[in-house]
Motif scaffolding. Structure first.
Motif, PDB file in Angstrom:
ATOM      1  N   UNK A   1       1.069  -1.328   0.072  1.00 24.73           N
ATOM      2  CA  UNK A   1       0.081  -0.021   0.357  1.00 24.73           C
ATOM      3  C   UNK A   1       0.827   1.887   0.154  1.00 24.73           C
ATOM      4  N   UNK A   2       2.247   1.261   1.056  1.00 25.72           N
ATOM      5  CA  UNK A   2       3.337   2.576   1.173  1.00 25.72           C
ATOM      6  C   UNK A   2       3.500   2.460  -0.296  1.00 25.72           C
ATOM      7  N   UNK A   3       3.691   1.706  -0.918  1.00 33.70           N
ATOM      8  CA  UNK A   3       4.659   1.870  -1.946  1.00 33.70           C
ATOM      9  C   UNK A   3       3.453   2.301  -3.470  1.00 33.70           C
ATOM     10  N   UNK A   4       2.402   2.013  -3.658  1.00 27.09           N
ATOM     11  CA  UNK A   4       1.503   2.629  -4.608  1.00 27.09           C
ATOM     12  C   UNK A   4       1.037   3.770  -3.526  1.00 27.09           C
ATOM     13  N   UNK A   5       1.113   4.293  -2.826  1.00 24.36           N
ATOM     14  CA  UNK A   5       0.937   5.870  -1.934  1.00 24.36           C
ATOM     15  C   UNK A   5       2.151   6.824  -2.218  1.00 24.36           C
ATOM     16  N   UNK A   6       3.001   6.037  -2.220  1.00 28.07           N
ATOM     17  CA  UNK A   6       4.378   6.848  -3.042  1.00 28.07           C
ATOM     18  C   UNK A   6       4.418   7.072  -4.308  1.00 28.07           C
ATOM     19  N   UNK A   7       3.574   6.427  -5.289  1.00 29.32           N
ATOM     20  CA  UNK A   7       4.015   6.765  -6.521  1.00 29.32           C
ATOM     21  C   UNK A   7       2.510   7.516  -6.949  1.00 29.32           C
ATOM     22  N   UNK A   8       1.895   7.248  -6.082  1.00 28.72           N
ATOM     23  CA  UNK A   8       0.408   7.990  -6.443  1.00 28.72           C
ATOM     24  C   UNK A   8       1.371  10.161  -5.827  1.00 28.72           C
ATOM     25  N   UNK A   9       2.279   9.942  -4.771  1.00 28.50           N
ATOM     26  CA  UNK A   9       2.248  11.455  -4.058  1.00 28.50           C
ATOM     27  C   UNK A   9       3.246  12.239  -4.743  1.00 28.50           C
ATOM     28  N   UNK A  10       4.540  10.811  -5.296  1.00 30.84           N
ATOM     29  CA  UNK A  10       5.633  11.192  -5.816  1.00 30.84           C
ATOM     30  C   UNK A  10       5.816  11.219  -7.616  1.00 30.84           C
ATOM     31  N   UNK A  11       4.955  10.554  -8.463  1.00 30.33           N
ATOM     32  CA  UNK A  11       5.540  10.713  -9.761  1.00 30.33           C
ATOM     33  C   UNK A  11       5.053  11.891  -9.822  1.00 30.33           C
ATOM     34  N   UNK A  12       5.333  12.318 -10.880  1.00 25.92           N
ATOM     35  CA  UNK A  12       5.660  13.405 -10.989  1.00 25.92           C
ATOM     36  C   UNK A  12       4.420  13.592 -12.258  1.00 25.92           C
ATOM     37  N   UNK A  13       4.037  14.335 -13.225  1.00 23.57           N
ATOM     38  CA  UNK A  13       2.553  14.484 -14.049  1.00 23.57           C
ATOM     39  C   UNK A  13       2.549  13.270 -14.999  1.00 23.57           C
ATOM     40  N   UNK A  14       3.583  13.237 -15.948  1.00 27.38           N
ATOM     41  CA  UNK A  14       4.466  12.630 -16.596  1.00 27.38           C
ATOM     42  C   UNK A  14       4.944  11.092 -16.718  1.00 27.38           C
ATOM     43  N   UNK A  15       4.887  10.978 -15.557  1.00 26.95           N
ATOM     44  CA  UNK A  15       5.726   9.741 -15.037  1.00 26.95           C
ATOM     45  C   UNK A  15       5.394   8.559 -15.096  1.00 26.95           C
ATOM     46  N   UNK A  16       6.497   7.373 -15.084  1.00 28.58           N
ATOM     47  CA  UNK A  16       5.773   6.485 -15.025  1.00 28.58           C
ATOM     48  C   UNK A  16       6.576   5.249 -13.743  1.00 28.58           C
ATOM     49  N   UNK A  17       6.131   4.443 -13.739  1.00 25.68           N
ATOM     50  CA  UNK A  17       5.883   3.546 -12.344  1.00 25.68           C
ATOM     51  C   UNK A  17       6.337   1.789 -13.082  1.00 25.68           C
TER      52      UNK A  17
END
Ligand SMILES: C[S@@+](CC[C@H](N)C(=O)[O-])C[C@H]1O[C@@H](n2cnc3c(N)ncnc32)[C@H](O)[C@@H]1O
Length: 384
Positions: free
Chosen positions: A127-143
């Motif tokens: 869950x923390x990993x997905x939250x981190x992606x949501x909160x810290x990906x740039x607008x055109x960021x890719x996880x």
């Protein structure tokens, strides 16, 4: 007495995965309408990076880019940090710590990679990993998150359960590895013939023997926590965190050619509606066991189908060389590279293009200029 963290007790073999290279992730994202950052100046985070080998290679290749890696194994990070210092890389930061207790400082990241992580950590960490992606990906960021996939892993799980049962409760890694190997021999010697269960298990044993590495056996196959997911379940979690499916890092595995011809029209209909649904049915048909899914923020609105026009803005890197000096009687020529697949084409411009690109490997070649050169070599006009 506290137990040693398993990745400190037994070193996990470090790899560089070509499918996780930001140039590949950027190319796939741009094909699907997400203008992902150029690797040369990007910010990239790798979660569960081990000793950071992959990040070290990227930091060397892209001095203007910034890289961060985090891993709970202090021994792995200490190894990587020694290499980082020896190489004098100040564009890489390696953090020893638990993801659950870590939040990166702003700005965010253009790429967040977690390979061999999601299936092997507790739900709170996922869950923390997905939250981190949501909160810290740039607008055109890719996880890019990899995980064991269902239903294919049901078969693997059959063998995992037997091996874990035989390994027992002994926590000593060497004992567990020895017990698992002993169990494999026992099964190979004793599986009956003409039995559907035995045939399935024998296939799994063969697959495991082919990639047998004691450390991987200990961490991947004997792990107490090893949770596979259907793509559908994974995407429900990702969407709940505001993340959307872009594509798979092993892009060719999305091809409908992986399914029988009779069902391709049905899959195409599914894809027109929801590409995740098409991919899920492809997994049902192929028994896929592992996914490396690219996600973006849902506001980035990835397109389910690749844009042909976007190809013209990409660069090509190809190590393929022609198998023969001239095309065969049908005008086709195969290009390949030792230990890897190949491509066969009867298109003269494609043949010229691949023949021009191979010797220049690994230099990235802008496609429009390369295409002009290939057309000239093949005596073909742009209109043709
Ligand atoms: C299976 S290894 C994968 C290593 C590498 N990414 C690869 O694919 O080869 C999983 C890694 O995740 C790390 N890890 C596990 N739980 C973690 C956590 N809570 N926080 C940070 N790293 C963690 C382990 O130490 C280990 O290096």
């Amino acid at each position: 007495m506290s137990q040693t963290f398993s990745y400190d007790a037994v070193e996990y073999p470090a790899h560089v995965y070509p499918q996780l290279h930001p140039s590949r992730l950027a190319a796939i994202a741009r094909l699907h309408g997400v203008e992902a950052a150029s690797p040369a100046g990007c910010r990239l985070l790798e979660i569960g990076c081990g000793d950071g080998l992959q990040l070290l290679t990227l930091a060397l290749a892209y001095p203007r880019a910034r890289f961060v890696g985090i891993d709970l194994s202090t021994t792995a990070i200490t190894r990587g940090e020694a290499l980082r210092q020896a190489l004098g890389l100040d564009n890489l930061q390696l953090v020893a710590g638990d993801l659950l207790a870590w939040s990166p400082a702003p700005p965010g990241f253009d790429y967040i990679i977690a390979h061999g992580f999601y299936s092997w950590v507790p739900d709170a960490v996922r869950q923390h990993l997905l939250e981190l992606c949501r909160d810290h990906l740039a607008p055109a960021g890719i996880a890019c998150i990899s995980y064991n996939a269902l239903p294919g892993c049901h078969l693997r799980r059959m063998l995992w359960d037997v091996l874990k049962f035989h390994a027992g409760t002994d926590s000593d890694p060497a004992t567990r590895i020895a017990r698992a190997k002993e169990c494999l021999e026992l099964l190979q010697a004793g599986l009956p013939a003409d039995n559907r269960y035995a045939t399935a298990l024998a296939g799994e044993i063969e697959e495991l023997q082919d990639r047998l590495n004691p450390s991987v056996l200990f961490h991947d196959d004997l792990a107490e926590l090893n949770q596979p997911f259907t793509l559908d379940a994974f995407m429900r979690e990702a969407r709940a965190h505001g993340l959307e499916f872009v594509a798979e890092a092993s892009y060719h595995e999305m091809s409908l050619r992986n399914a029988g011809e009779a069902v391709r029209p049905l899959l195409e209909t599914l894809a027109a509606d929801d590409v995740v649904s098409k991919e899920q049915y492809l997994d049902f048909l192929t028994g896929r066991r592992f996914r490396q899914t690219l996600l973006c923020r849902n506001e980035a609105r990835p397109t389910p189908h690749p844009h042909a026009a976007a190809v013209g803005r990409l660069e090509l890197v190809s190590a393929l060389m022609p198998d023969a000096a001239t095309p065969d009687a049908q005008g086709a020529l195969r290009f390949s590279r030792p230990g890897s697949g190949g491509v066969r084409t009867d298109h003269p411009v494609m043949q010229a293009l691949l023949a021009l690109a191979g010797p220049r490997h690994p230099q990235p070649l802008p496609l429009p200029a390369l295409l002009d050169e290939a057309r000239a070599a093949a005596g073909s006009s742009a209109a043709a």
